[in-house]
Design a protein around this motif. Structure first.
Motif, PDB file in Angstrom:
ATOM      1  N   ARG A 621       0.829  -1.207   0.000  1.00 48.14           N
ATOM      2  CA  ARG A 621       0.000   0.000   0.000  1.00 48.14           C
ATOM      3  C   ARG A 621       0.861   1.252   0.000  1.00 48.14           C
ATOM      4  NH1 ARG A 621      -4.192   0.399   4.520  1.00 48.14           N
ATOM      5  NH2 ARG A 621      -4.611   2.331   3.377  1.00 48.14           N
ATOM      6  N   LEU A 622       1.974   1.221   0.721  1.00 49.03           N
ATOM      7  CA  LEU A 622       2.868   2.378   0.773  1.00 49.03           C
ATOM      8  C   LEU A 622       3.419   2.685  -0.611  1.00 49.03           C
ATOM      9  CD1 LEU A 622       4.418   4.529   2.332  1.00 49.03           C
ATOM     10  CD2 LEU A 622       6.182   2.827   2.813  1.00 49.03           C
ATOM     11  N   ARG A 623       3.832   1.637  -1.333  1.00 51.71           N
ATOM     12  CA  ARG A 623       4.377   1.849  -2.677  1.00 51.71           C
ATOM     13  C   ARG A 623       3.332   2.500  -3.582  1.00 51.71           C
ATOM     14  NH1 ARG A 623       4.904  -3.058  -4.111  1.00 51.71           N
ATOM     15  NH2 ARG A 623       6.925  -3.427  -3.116  1.00 51.71           N
ATOM     16  N   ASN A 624       2.121   2.007  -3.521  1.00 49.83           N
ATOM     17  CA  ASN A 624       1.047   2.563  -4.358  1.00 49.83           C
ATOM     18  C   ASN A 624       0.732   4.003  -3.976  1.00 49.83           C
ATOM     19  OD1 ASN A 624       0.839   0.112  -5.670  1.00 49.83           O
ATOM     20  ND2 ASN A 624      -0.837  -0.644  -4.366  1.00 49.83           N
ATOM     21  N   THR A 625       0.698   4.240  -2.676  1.00 49.42           N
ATOM     22  CA  THR A 625       0.395   5.600  -2.195  1.00 49.42           C
ATOM     23  C   THR A 625       1.502   6.571  -2.598  1.00 49.42           C
ATOM     24  OG1 THR A 625      -0.760   4.650  -0.303  1.00 49.42           O
ATOM     25  CG2 THR A 625      -0.190   6.978  -0.174  1.00 49.42           C
ATOM     26  N   ILE A 626       2.756   6.119  -2.469  1.00 49.30           N
ATOM     27  CA  ILE A 626       3.891   6.972  -2.843  1.00 49.30           C
ATOM     28  C   ILE A 626       3.844   7.303  -4.327  1.00 49.30           C
ATOM     29  CG2 ILE A 626       6.394   6.920  -3.229  1.00 49.30           C
ATOM     30  CD1 ILE A 626       6.707   5.670  -0.478  1.00 49.30           C
ATOM     31  N   ASN A 627       3.589   6.306  -5.164  1.00 52.26           N
ATOM     32  CA  ASN A 627       3.529   6.551  -6.616  1.00 52.26           C
ATOM     33  C   ASN A 627       2.429   7.549  -6.965  1.00 52.26           C
ATOM     34  OD1 ASN A 627       5.657   4.982  -7.689  1.00 52.26           O
ATOM     35  ND2 ASN A 627       4.476   3.110  -7.403  1.00 52.26           N
ATOM     36  N   LYS A 628       1.288   7.418  -6.295  1.00 48.90           N
ATOM     37  CA  LYS A 628       0.197   8.362  -6.535  1.00 48.90           C
ATOM     38  C   LYS A 628       0.578   9.775  -6.082  1.00 48.90           C
ATOM     39  CE  LYS A 628      -4.687   9.163  -5.471  1.00 48.90           C
ATOM     40  NZ  LYS A 628      -5.867   8.705  -4.670  1.00 48.90           N
ATOM     41  N   THR A 629       1.221   9.852  -4.920  1.00 47.12           N
ATOM     42  CA  THR A 629       1.656  11.149  -4.385  1.00 47.12           C
ATOM     43  C   THR A 629       2.679  11.815  -5.302  1.00 47.12           C
ATOM     44  OG1 THR A 629       1.312  10.361  -2.133  1.00 47.12           O
ATOM     45  CG2 THR A 629       2.687  12.302  -2.393  1.00 47.12           C
ATOM     46  N   ILE A 630       3.591  11.016  -5.824  1.00 45.78           N
ATOM     47  CA  ILE A 630       4.614  11.552  -6.740  1.00 45.78           C
ATOM     48  C   ILE A 630       3.958  12.181  -7.954  1.00 45.78           C
ATOM     49  CG2 ILE A 630       6.426  10.871  -8.361  1.00 45.78           C
ATOM     50  CD1 ILE A 630       7.360   8.844  -6.223  1.00 45.78           C
ATOM     51  N   ASP A 631       2.993  11.477  -8.539  1.00 45.41           N
ATOM     52  CA  ASP A 631       2.298  12.001  -9.730  1.00 45.41           C
ATOM     53  C   ASP A 631       1.595  13.320  -9.410  1.00 45.41           C
ATOM     54  OD1 ASP A 631       3.125   9.823 -11.188  1.00 45.41           O
ATOM     55  OD2 ASP A 631       1.260   8.688 -10.910  1.00 45.41           O
ATOM     56  N   GLU A 632       0.926  13.360  -8.272  1.00 39.84           N
ATOM     57  CA  GLU A 632       0.214  14.587  -7.873  1.00 39.84           C
ATOM     58  C   GLU A 632       1.187  15.729  -7.611  1.00 39.84           C
ATOM     59  OE1 GLU A 632      -1.917  13.275  -4.466  1.00 39.84           O
ATOM     60  OE2 GLU A 632      -3.559  12.344  -5.621  1.00 39.84           O
ATOM     61  N   SER A 633       2.303  15.407  -6.959  1.00 37.68           N
ATOM     62  CA  SER A 633       3.300  16.423  -6.629  1.00 37.68           C
ATOM     63  C   SER A 633       3.935  17.020  -7.881  1.00 37.68           C
ATOM     64  CB  SER A 633       4.375  15.817  -5.729  1.00 37.68           C
ATOM     65  OG  SER A 633       5.390  16.742  -5.458  1.00 37.68           O
ATOM     66  N   ILE A 634       4.231  16.160  -8.855  1.00 37.35           N
ATOM     67  CA  ILE A 634       4.838  16.637 -10.104  1.00 37.35           C
ATOM     68  C   ILE A 634       3.875  17.557 -10.846  1.00 37.35           C
ATOM     69  CG2 ILE A 634       5.628  15.911 -12.394  1.00 37.35           C
ATOM     70  CD1 ILE A 634       6.838  13.430 -11.040  1.00 37.35           C
ATOM     71  N   LEU A 635       2.605  17.179 -10.871  1.00 38.34           N
ATOM     72  CA  LEU A 635       1.600  18.016 -11.540  1.00 38.34           C
ATOM     73  C   LEU A 635       1.444  19.354 -10.828  1.00 38.34           C
ATOM     74  CD1 LEU A 635      -1.204  15.423 -12.429  1.00 38.34           C
ATOM     75  CD2 LEU A 635       0.246  16.695 -14.034  1.00 38.34           C
ATOM     76  N   GLU A 636       1.432  19.316  -9.481  1.00 40.33           N
ATOM     77  CA  GLU A 636       1.307  20.547  -8.702  1.00 40.33           C
ATOM     78  C   GLU A 636       2.500  21.462  -8.940  1.00 40.33           C
ATOM     79  OE1 GLU A 636       2.109  21.109  -4.237  1.00 40.33           O
ATOM     80  OE2 GLU A 636      -0.059  20.815  -4.339  1.00 40.33           O
ATOM     81  N   GLN A 637       3.706  20.875  -8.938  1.00 43.76           N
ATOM     82  CA  GLN A 637       4.912  21.674  -9.147  1.00 43.76           C
ATOM     83  C   GLN A 637       4.933  22.282 -10.556  1.00 43.76           C
ATOM     84  OE1 GLN A 637       8.819  19.647  -8.906  1.00 43.76           O
ATOM     85  NE2 GLN A 637       9.359  21.189  -7.383  1.00 43.76           N
TER      86      GLN A 637
END
Length: 765
Positions: A621-637
């Motif tokens: 679950r952590l891996r999936n959550t991290i990957n989702k967070t990374i995608d959101e963070s890149i889009l936000e940045q």
């Protein structure tokens, strides 16, 4: 249609399009070749055409090709009664031309203007969709383009899609939009002036070619940012103050340490380790008002801002009468409203850290009895900090911290467990005592400034005193020289300093251990010559009298010892607590390797996600959550990168437009210098020897620069008590700390500079 490559031809184009929208001053132009062949005839033409003052300016082809050449060539204003000297001045202008086809312009000179400046129809640095107006109201039309240092220059930023435009710029913006449409060109550079509400366009040209392709921020992004700002600035019932502001350089100055656009990991790590609650816990422990649970710093679409009201409330003595606190806080908030340029010196310019005489500023705000109470409560905190040996208590915590992180490092725990435990000890025994030592060092500096302001001690004496300090910087320099002399090994050097990195909270920035050759490529052995220093008996005597008059319970010698020790230990403690950050980074890299996620993506992760995983998430679950967070963070940045953010925010309209005033910067050193400039580039291996180095931030991780025998230093960000200010004082390096966005960007395009620290001036050459 396209703008031509020469200002002279562009004036003709401007004139043909004007149609009463703007005025192009009368002009005429000739080539250098024409001038050489028909000098007397051209002089006569000029005399016949102009009945008023004129300006002779260059229209060299290489000047128009590169913006960095703006101001390269001379221009001269000639009054009507001095037309006999036309030949002389044209000769001066054309003598600088290398090409016979280069052109000089003779143009009607518009004087007594109300406004003058330059408009860029896109941001120069990143080509963002903004109108950027550098303007001046000194009634001179050539200060901005000449390259002369001018403290009266301001810069106005307007988001292009904004319908919110200040009245005094509406006509200028309408002209820009008209010319962009007519010329089918969004990359324009216009020089203008305004006189009696009439707009004169003095020249136009292309912005330099750029590979950067910028995009416009989504309307929903702008709306969300504005809503967040409005929500933050709402009145907080738990705090005193009838208004509020946001600053990127107030207390704990995030831009100075993190940069103007930090990664998600850097920002969330800084919040966790310092600005969520550690900073306020420390203030309360030292005797100040407890502002918890309010946080100090907000993340506005990835950009850090300090909550000014929270900040100012945290400087109130916890037992100060609420009515006095209310009067003072509202007064200081109003002062900041009137002088937003002091937002980066809140600790020095607003709520006092030490109280001397009843000065003029406070006499209209509080009564004499209220002042006595304020003085008693504020100075009792100072007495307690200095007399109760707070420095030793904080140093003992740091020693405990170093022992605990070594124990954790040697254990066989999983990376997530190690990060969790590192984080706990780093906060409680690393950043918390650092915050206390930083507060002690600040109070010391504040009192020293008072001694200068009230003419108890001369400024040079205090400067020399600070120059006698020895911090970690001197140790690094000495040990690097020992390494070059083969007195210690590279491994021994890195065992001490390998954890440091130029941007402490940026995991993508290599540590000294990870890229030793990049940072330490200077092979010249060099020792900074420290000046010996001691106070004179008369100085001690005057300081003692001053302290006695204000009922301070310590003498000059005790205070000066405290001042030196608190400043040195502040730097030492940061050096030590950053070991914890480096260890967290190492475990993060192991964790991401275990989860098979690219390490260059770690910077996009919210640090709290990792901390919470200690007790909540399974590895899958952590891996999936991290990957989702990374995608959101890149889009936000990516979305945030389309916006230019103000340094200081009064309300949400600042996202539509804002102003920046030229910052003077803080000057250090005793020697005038003239030298070549080099801008630090993290991607290059650079030689800084005998150069004036430019860096954006004032993070102490840049200590490696001082092993390179640099001539001087200029930083974009940083205040008078910043880490780099301390280092330059210590090493007697001529420097300008915190010169600001506009000046930094301008100077970084130049090749050489003169810095006179004694007069606090610089000049481009």
């Amino acid at each position: 249609m396209k703008i031509l490559d020469n200002k002279a031809y562009n004036l003709e184009l401007l004139l043909s399009l004007s149609k009463n929208r703007y005025t192009v001053p009368k002009f005429i132009f000739f080539s250098k070749k024409d001038w050489q062949l028909k000098k007397s005839k051209i002089t006569q033409i000029i005399n016949n055409k102009f009945n008023q003052n004129i300006i002779i300016r260059s229209a060299s082809f290489d000047e128009d090709a590169l913006l960095v050449n703006a101001g390269k060539y001379s221009s001269y204003v000639i009054k009507k009664n001095k037309f006999s000297k036309i030949n002389y001045f044209v000769d001066l202008v054309t003598s600088e031309f290398k090409n016979l086809e280069d052109i000089f312009i003779v143009q009607e000179f518009i004087n007594n203007v109300s406004l003058s400046g330059v408009i860029f129809t896109k941001d120069l640095n990143k080509r963002k969709y903004y109108y950027v107006i550098n303007y001046d109201s000194s009634k001179k039309t050539n200060l901005i383009t000449s390259g002369i240092k001018n403290p009266t220059i301001k810069t106005f930023y307007l988001r292009k899609n904004s319908k919110n435009i200040p009245k005094n710029f509406i006509k200028l913006i309408e002209i820009c939009k008209f010319l962009e449409k007519k010329l089918k060109n969004e990359n324009l550079d216009l020089e203008f002036c305004v006189k009696k509400n009439e707009v004169y366009i003095l020249q136009i040209r292309n912005l330099p070619i750029s590979k950067i392709i910028s995009q416009v921020a989504q309307p929903s992004t702008i709306t969300n940012i504005k809503k967040k700002i409005d929500n933050i600035l709402k009145i907080k019932d738990t705090l005193i103050g009838n208004k509020n502001y946001l600053s990127n350089m107030a207390d704990w100055n995030p831009v100075e340490i993190l940069g103007s656009s930090p990664s998600k990991l850097a920002l969330s790590l800084y919040k966790e380790l310092i600005t969520n609650d550690i900073w306020s816990k420390q203030r309360h422990e030292y005797g100040y008002f407890d502002v918890r649970p309010n946080v100090l710093m907000y993340d506005i679409y990835g950009i850090p801002y300090i909550d000014i009201k929270v900040d100012i409330n945290s400087f109130i003595p916890k037992n100060l009468n609420k009515n006095i606190s209310k009067k003072l806080i509202n007064f200081y908030l109003s002062k900041l409203d009137a002088q937003p340029e002091i937002h980066d010196q809140v600790e020095f310019k607003l709520f006092p850290s030490f109280v001397g005489d009843f000065d003029k500023e406070l006499k209209g705000i509080i009564s004499k009895n209220e002042f006595i109470d304020l003085k008693l409560k504020v100075n009792s905190i100072v007495n307690k900090i200095i007399n109760d040996n707070y420095i030793k208590k904080e140093n003992d915590k740091i020693d405990f911290f170093l022992k605990k992180i070594n124990d954790i490092k040697d254990s066989n725990q999983h990376p997530i467990n190690k990060i969790f435990y590192y984080n706990y000890y780093l906060k409680e025994y690393g950043t918390l005592p650092f915050a206390g030592l930083a507060r002690s060092a600040f109070i010391s500096k504040y009192i020293c400034n008072k001694l200068i302001d009230e003419k108890i001690v001369d400024k040079k004496v205090i400067d020399n005193f600070y120059g006698s300090f020895s911090t970690i910087t001197s140790k690094i320099n000495n040990d690097y020289n020992n390494y070059l002399n083969k007195k210690i090994t590279k491994n021994n050097f890195l065992k001490k300093y390998g954890h440091l990195r130029p941007s402490t909270y940026d995991i993508s920035c290599n540590s000294y251990e990870e890229n030793f050759q990049k940072y330490f490529n200077n092979k010249e052995i060099y020792n900074y010559k420290k000046k010996s220093f001691s106070f004179k008996k008369n100085d001690y005597y005057k300081i003692d009298l001053y302290f006695k008059r204000h009922k301070l319970k310590f003498n000059s010698k005790k205070f000066l010892k405290f001042c030196k020790l608190s400043t040195e230990m502040r730097e030492e403690s940061k050096f030590h607590f950053t070991k914890g950050i480096d260890l967290i980074f190492k475990e993060l890299k192991l964790l991401f390797q275990e989860m098979n996620i690219r390490q260059d993506l770690i910077k996009h992760v919210d640090y709290n996600l990792i901390l919470n995983a200690f007790s909540k998430l399974s590895p899958v679950r952590l891996r999936n959550t991290i990957n989702k967070t990374i995608d959101e963070s890149i889009l936000e940045q990516k979305e945030a990168s389309k916006i230019i953010y103000p340094d200081f925010i009064k309300d949400s309209t600042a996202i539509d437009y804002f102003y920046r005033k030229n910052q003077a910067g803080n000057f250090y050193g005793f020697n005038n210098i003239v030298g070549g400039l080099i801008v630090y580039n993290p991607d290059l291996k650079q030689n800084f020897s005998n150069k004036i180095v430019m860096i954006e931030n004032a993070d102490p991780g840049y200590d490696f620069i001082f092993t390179n025998n640099i001539m001087g230093l200029i930083t974009k960000n940083g205040g008078p008590n910043s880490h780099m200010a301390i280092r330059c004082s210590e090493l007697n390096i001529t420097s300008i700390i915190g010169i600001g966005e506009e000046n930094y960007n301008f100077i970084s395009q130049k090749k050489r500079i003169v810095i006179n620290p004694e007069e606090s001036i610089y000049e481009i050459i």
